[in-house]
Write an enzyme that holds these catalytic residues in place. Structure first.
Site, PDB file in Angstrom:
ATOM      1  N   HIS A 131       0.841  -1.193   0.000  1.00 55.50           N
ATOM      2  CA  HIS A 131       0.000   0.000   0.000  1.00 55.50           C
ATOM      3  C   HIS A 131       0.885   1.255   0.000  1.00 55.50           C
ATOM      4  O   HIS A 131       0.660   2.185  -0.787  1.00 55.50           O
ATOM      5  CB  HIS A 131      -0.916  -0.040   1.225  1.00 55.50           C
ATOM      6  CG  HIS A 131      -1.716   1.206   1.446  1.00 55.50           C
ATOM      7  ND1 HIS A 131      -3.014   1.336   1.008  1.00 55.50           N
ATOM      8  CD2 HIS A 131      -1.402   2.375   2.052  1.00 55.50           C
ATOM      9  CE1 HIS A 131      -3.458   2.533   1.338  1.00 55.50           C
ATOM     10  NE2 HIS A 131      -2.502   3.192   1.980  1.00 55.50           N
ATOM     11  N   GLU A 132       1.890   1.251   0.821  1.00 55.49           N
ATOM     12  CA  GLU A 132       2.800   2.399   0.870  1.00 55.49           C
ATOM     13  C   GLU A 132       3.533   2.580  -0.456  1.00 55.49           C
ATOM     14  O   GLU A 132       3.736   3.696  -0.930  1.00 55.49           O
ATOM     15  CB  GLU A 132       3.827   2.232   2.003  1.00 55.49           C
ATOM     16  CG  GLU A 132       3.222   2.271   3.405  1.00 55.49           C
ATOM     17  CD  GLU A 132       2.452   3.555   3.686  1.00 55.49           C
ATOM     18  OE1 GLU A 132       2.902   4.628   3.255  1.00 55.49           O
ATOM     19  OE2 GLU A 132       1.373   3.472   4.330  1.00 55.49           O
ATOM     20  N   HIS A 135       1.560   4.504  -2.802  1.00 50.41           N
ATOM     21  CA  HIS A 135       1.673   5.957  -2.615  1.00 50.41           C
ATOM     22  C   HIS A 135       2.951   6.490  -3.254  1.00 50.41           C
ATOM     23  O   HIS A 135       2.977   7.588  -3.793  1.00 50.41           O
ATOM     24  CB  HIS A 135       1.681   6.300  -1.124  1.00 50.41           C
ATOM     25  CG  HIS A 135       0.336   6.186  -0.463  1.00 50.41           C
ATOM     26  ND1 HIS A 135      -0.811   6.721  -1.005  1.00 50.41           N
ATOM     27  CD2 HIS A 135      -0.043   5.600   0.701  1.00 50.41           C
ATOM     28  CE1 HIS A 135      -1.835   6.457  -0.195  1.00 50.41           C
ATOM     29  NE2 HIS A 135      -1.399   5.779   0.852  1.00 50.41           N
ATOM     30  N   GLU A 179      -6.088   6.887  -1.200  1.00 45.81           N
ATOM     31  CA  GLU A 179      -6.109   5.647  -0.427  1.00 45.81           C
ATOM     32  C   GLU A 179      -6.674   4.499  -1.260  1.00 45.81           C
ATOM     33  O   GLU A 179      -6.127   3.401  -1.272  1.00 45.81           O
ATOM     34  CB  GLU A 179      -6.962   5.823   0.837  1.00 45.81           C
ATOM     35  CG  GLU A 179      -6.298   6.652   1.914  1.00 45.81           C
ATOM     36  CD  GLU A 179      -4.913   6.144   2.257  1.00 45.81           C
ATOM     37  OE1 GLU A 179      -4.775   4.948   2.569  1.00 45.81           O
ATOM     38  OE2 GLU A 179      -3.960   6.926   2.191  1.00 45.81           O
TER      39      GLU A 179
HETATM   40 ZN   LIG Z   1      -2.398   5.086   2.432  1.00 47.21          ZN
END
Ligand SMILES: [Zn+2]
Lengths: 267, 161
Positions: A131-132, A135, A179
């Site tokens: 997930h990071e 980003h 997100e």
């Molecule tokens: Zn996030």
């Protein structure tokens, strides 16, 4: 003759207005500022910020090799599945009881011992890290900084700026759309890395059930829009390819957790 | 193609001039009212046109020109409203293409407003005033001599042999 004249007028009008629309679209009045920060520059900034954060905050790098190796191994597994990334990833484990993971510019991902403790398996941590990485790859980190601090500030190494940068990176979240796209990115990356993407749903469910936990306060995954039910559903809707085969992580998770600093061994 | 002769200013009664001028004012008054839902002013404009249509070609020309020029502006405004709402609801980004559209729509509204004011003033003076494209379009529609127009119907012809 009248008809040609009318059509000519129409063409003139269309050209004028099409020109206005086109010119603004192509030469934006409000430029996408993140584009102005090159990946190289972002990596440099990342270095500086990392140093500053380690120096100015209470974070201390964890010395346990078993722990750093485990995180490194998870990171590598994900990186190998990541195609055409322009980033050199770097993973750091800091000793902090807060459950947290954050991402600095240039692909520097920091996880806390609190997070490691919270994760029931290396796959769950992989989910957070994927997930990071989302980003990072989608440049959310830089755009957030640019949005809040402006482009000029981002390029200077001023001490006060650093303070702000640290605050933003360690405590504020991304917007809901970012997100969502990071979640989707994580699912795809996990699948490519041979990790069941729906592990992320398990992890989100744990977060949801533990929402009042003070230790979760700063976790960026939780901070902005803790609409977990929706996110869990979205992750569950991600169905891996039928040929998908899970490749287990060769990590003794309980042992890794055993390396947690004294008095904070997993329940 | 034949066209009816244009009346000169002194041939146009004040009453008609005022109705012609009213077309422009009425239309951008409702345009402002219809901003949240731009379709409202379109309906008002169309009604106005049909009510005033019979008041002579001069009135009809100005009303039609005002109506026609309002259509694209209204469509642009509707597009803008829809675009903004979609972006907000779906949390899409406001892209450069959107900003381009916004500026274009703003310019269109401004030009429409300026031309309408000039048109209204001219109409009050009993003058014709042709907008780019819409002027010619309205002129052609209102002044073109059609088969079945009054003058021709009243013409006496010998029986067909
Ligand atoms: Zn996030």
């Amino acid at each position: 003759m009248m008809r040609t004249s009318i059509i000519r007028d129409l063409v003139i009008l269309l050209v004028i207005f099409g020109f206005i629309w086109g010119i603004i679209s192509l030469f934006p009045v409000f430029p996408e500022k993140v584009e102005l920060v090159s990946i190289e520059r972002e990596q440099e900034l990342g270095e500086t910020y990392l140093e500053a954060i380690l120096k100015n905050s209470d974070f201390e790098e964890v010395t346990s090799e078993e722990m750093t190796n485990a995180v490194e191994a998870i990171g590598l597994r994900l990186e190998n599945a990541l195609e055409g990334s322009e980033y050199d990833y770097r993973y750091l484990v800091v000793d902090d009881k807060m459950i947290n993971a954050f991402t600095l510019p240039g692909g520097n991902i920091i996880v806390t011992t609190g997070l490691i403790e919270f994760c029931g398996s290396p796959e769950e941590l992989a989910g957070v890290m994927a997930h990071e990485m989302g980003h990072v790859e989608m440049r959310h980190v830089v755009s957030r900084l640019v949005k809040e601090l402006g482009i000029a500030i981002l390029t200077s190494g001023d001490q006060f700026v650093m303070g702000e940068v640290t605050r933003i990176i360690t405590s504020t979240g991304f917007d809901r759309k970012q997100e969502q796209s990071a979640d989707l990115f994580a699912c795809e990356l996990l699948e490519d890395a041979g990790i069941e993407p729906r592990t992320l749903a398990t992890f989100f469910r744990k977060l949801r059930d533990d929402q009042d936990n003070e230790l979760l306060e700063k976790f960026e995954i939780v901070s902005t829009h803790p609409n977990f039910t929706h996110r869990i559903r979205e992750v569950l809707e991600y169905v891996p390819d039928e040929n998908f085969e899970e490749i287990p992580m060769e990590i003794e998770w309980e042992e890794v957790k055993g390396q947690l600093p004294e008095g904070r061994v997993s329940k | 193609m034949e066209y009816h002769p244009l009346p000169q200013p002194d041939e146009i009664p004040v009453r008609e001039r005022e109705d012609a001028m009213g077309a422009y004012f009425m239309m951008f008054a409702t345009a402002a009212l219809g901003l949240p839902l731009p379709i409202i002013n379109m309906i008002a404009a169309i009604i106005y046109y049909f009510v005033n249509k019979s008041k002579g070609r001069f009135v009809q020309f100005h009303t039609l020109q005002s109506l026609y020029s309002q259509i694209p502006v209204t469509l642009l405004n509707i597009g803008l409203v829809v675009w903004v709402i979609t972006n907000l609801v779906k949390e899409y980004d406001f892209t450069e293409v959107f900003w381009g559209y916004l500026v274009m729509t703003a310019v269109a509204n401004l030009i429409y407003l300026i031309f309408s004011v000039v048109g209204a003033v001219k109409a009050r003076k009993g003058l014709f005033y042709y907008f780019l494209f819409f002027g010619k379009l309205s002129y052609a529609q209102v002044y073109r001599v059609r088969v079945g127009d009054g003058e021709q119907q009243r013409e006496n012809k010998p029986p067909k042999m």
